[in-house]
Every structure is written in C-alpha cells, then in structure tokens.
Design a protein around this motif. Structure first.
Motif, PDB file in Angstrom:
ATOM      1  N   THR A  42       1.059  -1.600   0.483  1.00 40.64           N
ATOM      2  CA  THR A  42      -0.066   0.556   0.798  1.00 40.64           C
ATOM      3  C   THR A  42       0.846   1.206  -0.240  1.00 40.64           C
ATOM      4  O   THR A  42       1.708   1.546   1.229  1.00 40.64           O
ATOM      5  N   ARG A  55      -7.630   8.429  -1.468  1.00 37.82           N
ATOM      6  CA  ARG A  55      -9.219   8.088  -2.466  1.00 37.82           C
ATOM      7  C   ARG A  55      -8.479   7.622  -3.097  1.00 37.82           C
ATOM      8  O   ARG A  55      -9.154   5.962  -3.682  1.00 37.82           O
ATOM      9  N   GLN A  56      -7.092   7.230  -3.824  1.00 35.47           N
ATOM     10  CA  GLN A  56      -6.109   6.075  -4.526  1.00 35.47           C
ATOM     11  C   GLN A  56      -6.069   4.850  -4.020  1.00 35.47           C
ATOM     12  O   GLN A  56      -5.590   4.420  -4.384  1.00 35.47           O
ATOM     13  N   VAL A  57      -5.426   4.905  -2.392  1.00 32.29           N
ATOM     14  CA  VAL A  57      -5.137   3.517  -1.617  1.00 32.29           C
ATOM     15  C   VAL A  57      -6.325   2.586  -2.149  1.00 32.29           C
ATOM     16  O   VAL A  57      -7.272   2.238  -2.033  1.00 32.29           O
ATOM     17  N   ARG A  58      -5.388   1.867  -2.312  1.00 30.72           N
ATOM     18  CA  ARG A  58      -5.606   0.004  -2.457  1.00 30.72           C
ATOM     19  C   ARG A  58      -5.141  -1.167  -1.253  1.00 30.72           C
ATOM     20  O   ARG A  58      -4.066  -0.519  -1.161  1.00 30.72           O
ATOM     21  N   PHE A  59      -5.745  -1.715  -0.842  1.00 31.31           N
ATOM     22  CA  PHE A  59      -5.328  -2.702   0.189  1.00 31.31           C
ATOM     23  C   PHE A  59      -5.704  -3.375  -0.508  1.00 31.31           C
ATOM     24  O   PHE A  59      -6.234  -4.105  -1.407  1.00 31.31           O
ATOM     25  N   GLN A  60      -4.513  -4.831  -0.020  1.00 31.01           N
ATOM     26  CA  GLN A  60      -4.212  -6.135   0.086  1.00 31.01           C
ATOM     27  C   GLN A  60      -5.694  -7.429   0.441  1.00 31.01           C
ATOM     28  O   GLN A  60      -6.153  -6.377   1.362  1.00 31.01           O
ATOM     29  N   LEU A  61      -6.829  -7.813  -0.347  1.00 36.22           N
ATOM     30  CA  LEU A  61      -7.501  -8.846  -0.139  1.00 36.22           C
ATOM     31  C   LEU A  61      -6.496  -9.632   0.897  1.00 36.22           C
ATOM     32  O   LEU A  61      -5.628 -10.426   0.484  1.00 36.22           O
ATOM     33  N   TYR A  66      -9.949  -7.244   4.015  1.00 37.16           N
ATOM     34  CA  TYR A  66      -8.530  -5.831   4.123  1.00 37.16           C
ATOM     35  C   TYR A  66      -7.833  -6.384   4.827  1.00 37.16           C
ATOM     36  O   TYR A  66      -8.210  -6.781   6.237  1.00 37.16           O
ATOM     37  N   GLU A  70      -2.360  -2.848   7.054  1.00 40.37           N
ATOM     38  CA  GLU A  70      -2.526  -2.191   6.085  1.00 40.37           C
ATOM     39  C   GLU A  70      -3.542  -0.710   6.040  1.00 40.37           C
ATOM     40  O   GLU A  70      -2.855   0.289   5.976  1.00 40.37           O
TER      41      GLU A  70
END
Length: 109
Positions: A42, A55-61, A66, A70
C-alpha cells in the motif's frame, strides 16, 4: 492384452510428459515470498497527503477482508498528516492575531 498394456504405458508416459511440460511452463504453484515485517504494498506519499492520495489507496485482500495492518497504517499516516496540518494552521492563526490587533483603530477615534 499386451496391446492394451502398451497403450496404457504410452498414455501414462504422454500424461507424465504433458504434466512436466505444464509444470515447467506454469510453475509448480509456489506462492510469492511474504513481505518483510513492517512493509506493505500500500502506497502513500511521504508527506503532503492529498484527498486524491487517500481515494487511490488500495489494500491487499486477505481471507476475511482487507489486511488490517495496512488499513491501520494508512489511518495512522492520514491522522498524523491531519494533526500536523491543523497544528500549522493554529500556529499561523496565532501569528496573525497580534498583527490584526495592531492594524485596528481604537474605537474612540
């Protein structure tokens, strides 16, 4: 009977060759090595986080949603950035207070 046995052996050899070829081409199903402790894919900027960054943050599934570490990291970073910005605003407002008073005329004039 011998012919059936030969066909069976040939089929097993073909299956083994196909399996080995597929294992070489596609790998053996290994997982990627785990990330070192404390690291995360992340990403956020080192400072001056903007709303667009958040807004662009993406987390590992992971298995149950999540990855909590992270999410916690992003929230700590965002909270620290907001605290720092509020502190700067308070200092700037405090610095402007005496100047504003110096420009005002006394009410008796």
């Amino acid at each position: 009977m011998t012919t059936a046995l030969i066909y069976l052996v040939v089929m097993l050899l073909v299956a083994a060759v196909v399996f080995l070829l597929a294992a070489v081409v596609f790998g053996r199903g290994e997982e990627l090595a785990p990330l070192p402790p404390g690291s995360s894919p992340t990403r956020l900027p080192a400072e001056d986080i903007t709303g667009e960054d958040v807004r662009q943050v993406r987390f590992q599934l992971v298995f149950r949603g999540y990855k909590m570490s992270e999410v916690d990291w992003v929230l700590r970073r965002t909270g620290a950035e907001l605290d720092e910005l509020r502190e700067r605003v308070a200092r700037l407002e405090a610095a402007l207070q005496p100047r504003e008073g110096a420009h005002r005329r006394p009410s008796g004039e």
